[in-house]
Write a protein that holds these residues in place. Structure first.
Motif, PDB file in Angstrom:
ATOM      1  N   ALA A   1       0.835  -1.212   0.000  1.00  0.00           N
ATOM      2  CA  ALA A   1       0.000   0.000   0.000  1.00  0.00           C
ATOM      3  C   ALA A   1       0.867   1.259   0.000  1.00  0.00           C
ATOM      4  O   ALA A   1       0.581   2.213  -0.724  1.00  0.00           O
ATOM      5  N   CYS A   2       1.935   1.257   0.796  1.00  0.00           N
ATOM      6  CA  CYS A   2       2.798   2.439   0.883  1.00  0.00           C
ATOM      7  C   CYS A   2       3.600   2.659  -0.400  1.00  0.00           C
ATOM      8  O   CYS A   2       3.733   3.789  -0.874  1.00  0.00           O
TER       9      CYS A   2
ATOM     10  N   GLY B   1       2.756   1.672  -3.279  1.00  0.00           N
ATOM     11  CA  GLY B   1       1.808   1.903  -4.363  1.00  0.00           C
ATOM     12  C   GLY B   1       1.434   3.362  -4.529  1.00  0.00           C
ATOM     13  O   GLY B   1       0.832   3.743  -5.535  1.00  0.00           O
ATOM     14  N   ARG B   2       1.794   4.182  -3.560  1.00  0.00           N
ATOM     15  CA  ARG B   2       1.507   5.625  -3.645  1.00  0.00           C
ATOM     16  C   ARG B   2       2.412   6.265  -4.695  1.00  0.00           C
ATOM     17  O   ARG B   2       3.564   5.868  -4.873  1.00  0.00           O
ATOM     18  N   ALA B   3       1.891   7.262  -5.390  1.00  0.00           N
ATOM     19  CA  ALA B   3       2.649   7.944  -6.456  1.00  0.00           C
ATOM     20  C   ALA B   3       3.924   8.607  -5.937  1.00  0.00           C
ATOM     21  O   ALA B   3       4.906   8.716  -6.666  1.00  0.00           O
ATOM     22  N   ASP B   4       3.930   9.032  -4.676  1.00  0.00           N
ATOM     23  CA  ASP B   4       5.096   9.740  -4.128  1.00  0.00           C
ATOM     24  C   ASP B   4       6.058   8.828  -3.369  1.00  0.00           C
ATOM     25  O   ASP B   4       6.923   9.306  -2.655  1.00  0.00           O
ATOM     26  N   SER B   5       5.945   7.518  -3.534  1.00  0.00           N
ATOM     27  CA  SER B   5       6.755   6.585  -2.743  1.00  0.00           C
ATOM     28  C   SER B   5       8.223   6.543  -3.153  1.00  0.00           C
ATOM     29  O   SER B   5       9.072   6.173  -2.360  1.00  0.00           O
ATOM     30  N   GLY B   6       8.529   6.879  -4.399  1.00  0.00           N
ATOM     31  CA  GLY B   6       9.912   6.794  -4.861  1.00  0.00           C
ATOM     32  C   GLY B   6      10.295   5.402  -5.322  1.00  0.00           C
ATOM     33  O   GLY B   6      11.447   5.149  -5.656  1.00  0.00           O
ATOM     34  N   ALA B   7       9.339   4.484  -5.328  1.00  0.00           N
ATOM     35  CA  ALA B   7       9.615   3.110  -5.743  1.00  0.00           C
ATOM     36  C   ALA B   7       8.402   2.535  -6.467  1.00  0.00           C
ATOM     37  O   ALA B   7       7.282   2.997  -6.269  1.00  0.00           O
ATOM     38  N   GLY B   8       8.650   1.542  -7.289  1.00  0.00           N
ATOM     39  CA  GLY B   8       7.574   0.851  -7.984  1.00  0.00           C
ATOM     40  C   GLY B   8       7.632  -0.626  -7.688  1.00  0.00           C
ATOM     41  O   GLY B   8       8.709  -1.224  -7.664  1.00  0.00           O
ATOM     42  N   ILE B   9       6.497  -1.224  -7.449  1.00  0.00           N
ATOM     43  CA  ILE B   9       6.432  -2.643  -7.097  1.00  0.00           C
ATOM     44  C   ILE B   9       6.658  -3.496  -8.344  1.00  0.00           C
ATOM     45  O   ILE B   9       6.067  -3.252  -9.388  1.00  0.00           O
ATOM     46  N   VAL B  10       7.498  -4.519  -8.202  1.00  0.00           N
ATOM     47  CA  VAL B  10       7.788  -5.450  -9.285  1.00  0.00           C
ATOM     48  C   VAL B  10       7.023  -6.748  -9.075  1.00  0.00           C
ATOM     49  O   VAL B  10       6.404  -7.266  -9.994  1.00  0.00           O
ATOM     50  N   SER B  11       7.067  -7.289  -7.843  1.00  0.00           N
ATOM     51  CA  SER B  11       6.344  -8.531  -7.550  1.00  0.00           C
ATOM     52  C   SER B  11       6.027  -8.612  -6.060  1.00  0.00           C
ATOM     53  O   SER B  11       6.724  -8.035  -5.234  1.00  0.00           O
ATOM     54  N   VAL B  12       4.947  -9.346  -5.768  1.00  0.00           N
ATOM     55  CA  VAL B  12       4.506  -9.536  -4.381  1.00  0.00           C
ATOM     56  C   VAL B  12       4.265 -11.024  -4.159  1.00  0.00           C
ATOM     57  O   VAL B  12       3.561 -11.667  -4.933  1.00  0.00           O
ATOM     58  N   ASP B  13       4.874 -11.551  -3.103  1.00  0.00           N
ATOM     59  CA  ASP B  13       4.644 -12.927  -2.668  1.00  0.00           C
ATOM     60  C   ASP B  13       4.305 -12.858  -1.179  1.00  0.00           C
ATOM     61  O   ASP B  13       5.145 -13.152  -0.328  1.00  0.00           O
ATOM     62  N   ALA B  14       3.081 -12.446  -0.888  1.00  0.00           N
ATOM     63  CA  ALA B  14       2.672 -12.225   0.505  1.00  0.00           C
ATOM     64  C   ALA B  14       2.744 -13.502   1.320  1.00  0.00           C
ATOM     65  O   ALA B  14       3.093 -13.466   2.507  1.00  0.00           O
ATOM     66  N   ALA B  15       2.444 -14.638   0.708  1.00  0.00           N
ATOM     67  CA  ALA B  15       2.465 -15.915   1.437  1.00  0.00           C
ATOM     68  C   ALA B  15       3.850 -16.205   2.007  1.00  0.00           C
ATOM     69  O   ALA B  15       3.975 -16.801   3.086  1.00  0.00           O
ATOM     70  N   ASN B  16       4.892 -15.788   1.306  1.00  0.00           N
ATOM     71  CA  ASN B  16       6.263 -16.008   1.772  1.00  0.00           C
ATOM     72  C   ASN B  16       6.897 -14.748   2.345  1.00  0.00           C
ATOM     73  O   ASN B  16       8.098 -14.728   2.632  1.00  0.00           O
ATOM     74  N   GLY B  17       6.111 -13.692   2.495  1.00  0.00           N
ATOM     75  CA  GLY B  17       6.612 -12.460   3.111  1.00  0.00           C
ATOM     76  C   GLY B  17       7.627 -11.712   2.284  1.00  0.00           C
ATOM     77  O   GLY B  17       8.542 -11.101   2.833  1.00  0.00           O
TER      78      GLY B  17
END
Length: 169
Positions: free
Chosen positions: A68-69, A71-87
């Motif tokens: 969520a953090c 994903g904000r436009a002002d975060s300075g980073a872009g998400i590449v992949s998420v594996d929530a089950a493995n943290g």
């Protein structure tokens, strides 16, 4: 005769190891472990790892907050992949900083490792972005005072702190 051969072999092995430059070393910078490639004459930053941050929740909840953090436009980073089950969450950051009056851009590949009640951030492939655009290239961050490596790492840590500020809200 066998003892002399073993002693000679051990001596040659020890001399070889002493002659080889250190492959990597770890230095501390603003509470982070910075891995430095020491294999060449031009030392360069390879990666940086934060300490462990205490964040309440399960690994999945922590990854959800990070997602969520970032994903904000002002975060300075872009998400590449998420594996929530493995943290795990992977992201890419681009951040600017100034050194000797010159504006520079820096790229880093993030891995957020969440566990029960906390997380740790590792940033690898730190590189200066040269000629932004279609033909952009990446140059390693040299560990030299005249290249401003401290400012480069501080810029990445600022992105991390912005993430933490969002996480603790």
């Amino acid at each position: 005769r066998g003892i002399i051969y073993m002693a000679y072999r051990s001596l040659v092995l020890a001399a070889s190891l002493l002659a080889m430059p250190a492959a990597a070393e770890v230095v501390q910078f603003q509470g982070h472990a910075v891995e430095v490639d020491g294999a060449s004459d031009a030392r360069r930053v390879v990666a940086m790892r934060s300490g462990r941050y205490s964040i309440p929740g399960s690994p999945q909840q922590v990854v959800g907050k990070v997602q969520a953090c970032l994903g904000r436009a002002d975060s300075g980073a872009g998400i590449v992949s998420v594996d929530a089950a493995n943290g795990l969450l992977r992201a890419v950051s681009r951040t600017g900083y100034r050194h000797d009056g010159e504006a520079r851009m820096l790229r880093g590949r993030w891995t957020v490792e969440a566990g029960e009640g906390g997380m740790q951030i590792a940033v690898a492939d730190l590189a200066h972005i040269h000629d932004e655009g279609i033909d952009e290239s990446y140059l390693p961050v040299p560990m030299r005072e005249d290249e401003g490596w401290e400012r480069a790492l501080a810029a990445v840590i600022e992105v991390e702190h912005a993430l933490l500020d969002c996480m603790y809200r």
